[in-house]
Design a protein around this motif. Sequence first.
Motif, PDB file in Angstrom:
ATOM      1  N   SER A 290       0.594  -1.241  -0.094  1.00 15.45           N
ATOM      2  CA  SER A 290       0.026  -0.061  -0.016  1.00 15.45           C
ATOM      3  C   SER A 290       0.700   1.433   0.306  1.00 15.45           C
ATOM      4  CB  SER A 290      -0.968   0.082   0.980  1.00 15.45           C
ATOM      5  OG  SER A 290      -0.227  -0.602   2.489  1.00 15.45           O
ATOM      6  N   ARG A 291       1.976   1.206   0.283  1.00 11.15           N
ATOM      7  CA  ARG A 291       3.084   2.807   0.263  1.00 11.15           C
ATOM      8  C   ARG A 291       3.799   2.699  -0.713  1.00 11.15           C
ATOM      9  NH1 ARG A 291       3.665   4.605   5.771  1.00 11.15           N
ATOM     10  NH2 ARG A 291       5.164   6.153   4.471  1.00 11.15           N
ATOM     11  N   LEU A 292       3.827   1.261  -1.328  1.00 15.63           N
ATOM     12  CA  LEU A 292       5.040   1.734  -2.629  1.00 15.63           C
ATOM     13  C   LEU A 292       4.228   2.717  -4.111  1.00 15.63           C
ATOM     14  CD1 LEU A 292       7.503   0.723  -4.140  1.00 15.63           C
ATOM     15  CD2 LEU A 292       6.158  -1.442  -4.656  1.00 15.63           C
ATOM     16  N   THR A 311       2.293  -5.132 -12.306  1.00 14.00           N
ATOM     17  CA  THR A 311       2.210  -4.726 -12.306  1.00 14.00           C
ATOM     18  C   THR A 311       0.756  -4.943 -11.481  1.00 14.00           C
ATOM     19  OG1 THR A 311       0.573  -5.842 -14.639  1.00 14.00           O
ATOM     20  CG2 THR A 311       2.314  -3.315 -14.173  1.00 14.00           C
ATOM     21  N   SER A 312      -0.410  -6.273 -11.908  1.00 10.19           N
ATOM     22  CA  SER A 312      -1.705  -6.899 -10.814  1.00 10.19           C
ATOM     23  C   SER A 312      -1.133  -6.730  -9.413  1.00 10.19           C
ATOM     24  CB  SER A 312      -2.180  -7.656 -11.438  1.00 10.19           C
ATOM     25  OG  SER A 312      -2.894  -8.767 -10.992  1.00 10.19           O
ATOM     26  N   VAL A 313       0.396  -7.382  -9.397  1.00  8.18           N
ATOM     27  CA  VAL A 313       0.724  -7.486  -7.882  1.00  8.18           C
ATOM     28  C   VAL A 313       0.841  -6.501  -7.190  1.00  8.18           C
ATOM     29  CG1 VAL A 313       1.824  -9.423  -6.170  1.00  8.18           C
ATOM     30  CG2 VAL A 313       1.154 -10.170  -8.581  1.00  8.18           C
ATOM     31  N   LEU A 314       1.844  -5.760  -7.238  1.00  8.73           N
ATOM     32  CA  LEU A 314       2.215  -4.885  -6.953  1.00  8.73           C
ATOM     33  C   LEU A 314       1.233  -3.649  -6.789  1.00  8.73           C
ATOM     34  CD1 LEU A 314       5.959  -4.231  -7.903  1.00  8.73           C
ATOM     35  CD2 LEU A 314       5.127  -6.214  -5.462  1.00  8.73           C
ATOM     36  N   GLY A 315       0.730  -3.658  -7.820  1.00  4.61           N
ATOM     37  CA  GLY A 315      -0.255  -1.941  -7.798  1.00  4.61           C
ATOM     38  C   GLY A 315      -0.110  -0.871  -7.574  1.00  4.61           C
ATOM     39  N   CYS A 316       1.221  -0.877  -7.793  1.00  3.39           N
ATOM     40  CA  CYS A 316       1.313   1.050  -7.901  1.00  3.39           C
ATOM     41  C   CYS A 316       2.145   1.297  -9.008  1.00  3.39           C
ATOM     42  CB  CYS A 316       2.855   1.001  -7.059  1.00  3.39           C
ATOM     43  SG  CYS A 316       4.343  -0.463  -7.590  1.00  3.39           S
ATOM     44  N   LYS A 317       2.253   2.326  -9.384  1.00  2.00           N
ATOM     45  CA  LYS A 317       2.737   2.665 -10.999  1.00  2.00           C
ATOM     46  C   LYS A 317       3.982   2.230 -11.397  1.00  2.00           C
ATOM     47  CE  LYS A 317      -0.250   6.986 -10.305  1.00  2.00           C
ATOM     48  NZ  LYS A 317      -0.580   8.594 -10.443  1.00  2.00           N
ATOM     49  N   PHE A 318       4.015   1.815 -12.475  1.00  2.00           N
ATOM     50  CA  PHE A 318       5.202   1.328 -12.897  1.00  2.00           C
ATOM     51  C   PHE A 318       5.478   3.024 -14.120  1.00  2.00           C
ATOM     52  CE2 PHE A 318       4.539  -2.419 -11.156  1.00  2.00           C
ATOM     53  CZ  PHE A 318       5.743  -3.105 -11.392  1.00  2.00           C
TER      54      PHE A 318
END
Length: 530
Positions: A290-292, A311-318
Amino acid sequence: MSAAPGYLDPHYSLHPDGSRVERLEDIVRKRAAATPELPAVIAPEGTTTFAELDRQANRVAQALLRDGVVPGDRVSYVGENAASFLAVLYGASKMGAIPTALNFRLAVPEVEHILGDTEPAVVVLGRGQERLAAAAAAVGSVRSVVTVEDGPGTTGWVSWLDRVREDDPGYARGADETALMFYSSGTTGRPKGIELTGPNLGQALAAMHYLLEFDTTAVALAPIPFFHVSGLGLALVATLNGSALLLRNPTSPADLCRILQEEKVTHAVAVPTVIQFLMALPQVREGDWSRLRYMIYGAAPMPESVLRDATSVLGCKFLQSYGLTESTGGVTILMPEDHDVTGATSHRLRSVGRPMANVPVRIVDPVTLEDLPAGERGEVLIGGGHVMRRYWRDPAATAATLTPDGWLRSGDGGSFDEDGYLYLHDRLKDMIVSGGENVYPAEVESILTGHPDVAQAAVVGVPSQTWGESPIAVVVRVPGATLTEAELIAWSREHMAHFKCPISVAFVDELPLNASGKLLKTELRSTYGS
């Protein structure tokens, strides 16, 4: 298409007071004035505020002046990412010397060659680098060898900085002077010194400054060593924005996974290989991300299957960036909104994005240097203020790399699509010509990594009496997989033209990488090319 237009905010990177970044030494000066008590560096040995980092840089500058160092002299640092590295970087700059970052993973003879070429006045050795003390002291130009940890025959960091003044010498480097020097990785020969100016660095920081949502609550982790332009670039932009720089050197993908979560990292830089290893860990799928906010990647192709998973697992912006040390790092950006893994634009995941604002990029015929239209493959040329000043003491290499009108010849093969996205097609020297057909290893590697039992793949050309050259694959299996050579070759023939398919497959535990995470295809050719 002669050049793809930049599309990002064209403003120049800004200091906290709103002024432009023109000098490396001003980054810490102005940040310390703006937010002196905020953490600048969080390291295992403690936290350093911006005011403390600025004062330590002043002491380094004064120690260098005491040792007889003058503007234009080189000051080399060899060691892992550390607060002392940043103190030397900014301190040398504050009195006009040229900080030079050396690869601490090199063998002693390799370091000896670079030091002999650099001719530094002072060499600072980070923790664990005392093995290089004798080699550094043997260089005729060296006045002092300083070790962060005390060692025999050297000056210790604490004693070197003892009893020196803490005032800033106030040096202001000219825009056309060399501000920083990196050394190339040497994958195509002896490492070359790459001279970058203050305006080079200012323009390179602009995109990250405006795009990555850095603020005084951000925590940035750059496990990439500071002798690599992308690792140091994140450190500079973190300081520019008042963000904390987390100095941790992960020992494994599992350690990186833990650090990212426990230290509440918001911005991370990683090469695709590291992200691929990270995604192979079961615990990644159960982690709290959630913080990434951002994962920035580049330096090598990212398998599309890995990117979709990450992108699916980490959920952050790439965000992906392509560039060279000679271009002061990234010159293209694949924006977060371009990381659409399911929609009509998902093909853009195979690109490295579009050129940044004020960075002209061209695709040209590598022989005539004439511009090529969209869809045609040629050499990537880079222009504008990102382009290095020159190679250190190597006018022949400079002339071979910089055109008379200032364009940087990347040596990379690439093409634009109709929307201005850049697609890379290997180093020009890596292209395989088999039976008159061009085979691009990156394309073959991307397909091979689509096999569920393939973790990594590298493709190189080997001599063939029949075809001139033929592709072979060097493959790392997914842990526990029993994939055979015959099975992978048969599978590849179902997914691409036969002339592109590898004629043989070698399975290895790991691929050879340099310290920047780049694949060493020279080693693969040497091992498998006979």
